[in-house]
Structures are given as C-alpha cells and as structure tokens.
Write a protein that holds these residues in place. Structure first.
Motif, PDB file in Angstrom:
ATOM      1  N   ARG A  63       0.819  -1.217   0.000  1.00 42.75           N
ATOM      2  CA  ARG A  63       0.000   0.000   0.000  1.00 42.75           C
ATOM      3  C   ARG A  63       0.853   1.267   0.000  1.00 42.75           C
ATOM      4  N   ILE A  64       1.852   1.239  -0.902  1.00 40.90           N
ATOM      5  CA  ILE A  64       2.775   2.355  -1.072  1.00 40.90           C
ATOM      6  C   ILE A  64       2.795   2.698  -2.557  1.00 40.90           C
ATOM      7  N   GLU A  65       2.846   3.974  -2.887  1.00 40.75           N
ATOM      8  CA  GLU A  65       2.975   4.369  -4.291  1.00 40.75           C
ATOM      9  C   GLU A  65       4.307   3.842  -4.830  1.00 40.75           C
ATOM     10  N   ARG A  66       4.283   3.366  -6.064  1.00 46.89           N
ATOM     11  CA  ARG A  66       5.470   2.773  -6.669  1.00 46.89           C
ATOM     12  C   ARG A  66       6.659   3.739  -6.646  1.00 46.89           C
ATOM     13  N   GLU A  67       6.431   4.986  -7.017  1.00 50.12           N
ATOM     14  CA  GLU A  67       7.505   5.977  -7.042  1.00 50.12           C
ATOM     15  C   GLU A  67       8.073   6.206  -5.638  1.00 50.12           C
ATOM     16  N   SER A  68       7.197   6.221  -4.645  1.00 51.24           N
ATOM     17  CA  SER A  68       7.649   6.399  -3.259  1.00 51.24           C
ATOM     18  C   SER A  68       8.490   5.213  -2.818  1.00 51.24           C
ATOM     19  N   LEU A  69       8.120   4.035  -3.268  1.00 53.47           N
ATOM     20  CA  LEU A  69       8.888   2.840  -2.911  1.00 53.47           C
ATOM     21  C   LEU A  69      10.274   2.881  -3.545  1.00 53.47           C
ATOM     22  N   TYR A  70      10.348   3.290  -4.805  1.00 50.99           N
ATOM     23  CA  TYR A  70      11.657   3.450  -5.451  1.00 50.99           C
ATOM     24  C   TYR A  70      12.540   4.393  -4.645  1.00 50.99           C
ATOM     25  N   ARG A  71      11.986   5.541  -4.240  1.00 55.16           N
ATOM     26  CA  ARG A  71      12.757   6.530  -3.471  1.00 55.16           C
ATOM     27  C   ARG A  71      13.170   5.971  -2.114  1.00 55.16           C
ATOM     28  N   ALA A  72      12.252   5.319  -1.435  1.00 53.34           N
ATOM     29  CA  ALA A  72      12.533   4.800  -0.096  1.00 53.34           C
ATOM     30  C   ALA A  72      13.646   3.762  -0.121  1.00 53.34           C
ATOM     31  N   LEU A  73      13.707   2.969  -1.189  1.00 49.86           N
ATOM     32  CA  LEU A  73      14.697   1.893  -1.266  1.00 49.86           C
ATOM     33  C   LEU A  73      15.945   2.271  -2.048  1.00 49.86           C
ATOM     34  N   SER A  74      16.106   3.543  -2.332  1.00 51.69           N
ATOM     35  CA  SER A  74      17.319   3.988  -3.018  1.00 51.69           C
ATOM     36  C   SER A  74      18.467   4.073  -2.007  1.00 51.69           C
ATOM     37  N   ALA A  75      19.676   4.209  -2.508  1.00 47.16           N
ATOM     38  CA  ALA A  75      20.854   4.314  -1.632  1.00 47.16           C
ATOM     39  C   ALA A  75      20.752   5.521  -0.706  1.00 47.16           C
ATOM     40  N   ARG A  76      20.032   6.551  -1.119  1.00 44.21           N
ATOM     41  CA  ARG A  76      19.855   7.750  -0.299  1.00 44.21           C
ATOM     42  C   ARG A  76      18.509   7.768   0.402  1.00 44.21           C
ATOM     43  N   GLY A  77      17.768   6.683   0.299  1.00 46.62           N
ATOM     44  CA  GLY A  77      16.444   6.618   0.912  1.00 46.62           C
ATOM     45  C   GLY A  77      16.513   6.641   2.427  1.00 46.62           C
ATOM     46  N   ASN A  78      15.434   7.041   3.025  1.00 48.42           N
ATOM     47  CA  ASN A  78      15.334   7.087   4.476  1.00 48.42           C
ATOM     48  C   ASN A  78      13.922   6.635   4.856  1.00 48.42           C
ATOM     49  N   PRO A  79      13.628   5.351   4.608  1.00 48.41           N
ATOM     50  CA  PRO A  79      12.250   4.890   4.825  1.00 48.41           C
ATOM     51  C   PRO A  79      11.892   4.799   6.301  1.00 48.41           C
ATOM     52  N   ARG A  80      10.611   4.919   6.563  1.00 46.14           N
ATOM     53  CA  ARG A  80      10.091   4.701   7.910  1.00 46.14           C
ATOM     54  C   ARG A  80      10.168   3.214   8.212  1.00 46.14           C
ATOM     55  N   LEU A  81      10.187   2.894   9.480  1.00 40.19           N
ATOM     56  CA  LEU A  81      10.192   1.488   9.884  1.00 40.19           C
ATOM     57  C   LEU A  81       8.929   0.801   9.376  1.00 40.19           C
ATOM     58  N   SER A  82       7.815   1.509   9.395  1.00 43.69           N
ATOM     59  CA  SER A  82       6.561   0.928   8.905  1.00 43.69           C
ATOM     60  C   SER A  82       6.667   0.569   7.422  1.00 43.69           C
ATOM     61  N   THR A  83       7.409   1.357   6.654  1.00 43.44           N
ATOM     62  CA  THR A  83       7.615   1.054   5.238  1.00 43.44           C
ATOM     63  C   THR A  83       8.442  -0.212   5.081  1.00 43.44           C
ATOM     64  N   LEU A  84       9.497  -0.332   5.871  1.00 42.88           N
ATOM     65  CA  LEU A  84      10.336  -1.531   5.805  1.00 42.88           C
ATOM     66  C   LEU A  84       9.537  -2.787   6.153  1.00 42.88           C
ATOM     67  N   PHE A  85       8.708  -2.691   7.196  1.00 41.19           N
ATOM     68  CA  PHE A  85       7.873  -3.836   7.562  1.00 41.19           C
ATOM     69  C   PHE A  85       6.898  -4.182   6.441  1.00 41.19           C
ATOM     70  N   ALA A  86       6.274  -3.172   5.865  1.00 41.64           N
ATOM     71  CA  ALA A  86       5.284  -3.406   4.803  1.00 41.64           C
ATOM     72  C   ALA A  86       5.926  -4.022   3.564  1.00 41.64           C
TER      73      ALA A  86
END
Length: 99
Positions: A63-86
């Motif tokens: 339940r994450i936008e595809r573009e947001s997921l790309y950004r979150a998982l980039s080398a410079r990403g800074n995802p929330r813990l909830s994103t990592l779990f999801a």
C-alpha cells in the motif's frame, strides 16, 4: 527496461533467482545487514529483492505508491520502519531482531 523477448526487466532477470532458491533472499538481506558502516547496503539489497518480485506488485501489496517505494529503497532513501515492515511482508519476508 523490459526485454522484448521475455517481457521481464533486467533487474527482474538479474535477481529473479531469489524466489527459486529457498532461503537465498533471507541470506542476501542478512549479509547486507552485516555491513554496519554502510546502512544503504541493506536498502539496496531490499530494493533488489523487491525488483525481482516486481516493484509494482510489491508496492500495491505494501500500500505504497510505486515511485515512493523506489525513493525509499534507493541508496539515499530514508524509509520509515513501517515502510520496511510493509515491503518485507509484501515480498514474503519478515523483519526480526535476534541476539
């Protein structure tokens, strides 16, 4: 970029073996976590696994936008813990802590 003959992307083809070899995805992420001086290594490894399963499919399941997921998982990403779990749940893994 999709391969015209097979219909799969380069990343899906490169990392697709993770789904066929039991435990390989888990071991890949564990190895990425061992590099304590380079936290982005884990995000890149998780991105590779997500790409192998299909990022659009994983984004929808998480339940994450595809573009947001790309950004979150980039080398410079800074995802929330909830994103990592999801995301890990979406690709059939689970984050845990052990001693």
């Amino acid at each position: 970029m999709k391969n015209r003959k097979s219909g799969t992307s380069h990343d899906e083809a490169s990392f697709g073996g993770f789904g066929r070899i039991p435990g390989s995805a888990t071991e890949y992420l564990k190895a990425a976590l061992e590099d304590e001086n380079e936290p982005p290594v884990f995000l890149i490894a998780l991105r590779h696994l997500t790409l192998a399963q299909g990022i659009a499919k994983a984004a929808k399941a998480a339940r994450i936008e595809r573009e947001s997921l790309y950004r979150a998982l980039s080398a410079r990403g800074n995802p929330r813990l909830s994103t990592l779990f999801a995301v890990t749940k979406a690709i059939g893994l689970r984050l845990t802590v052990c001693s």
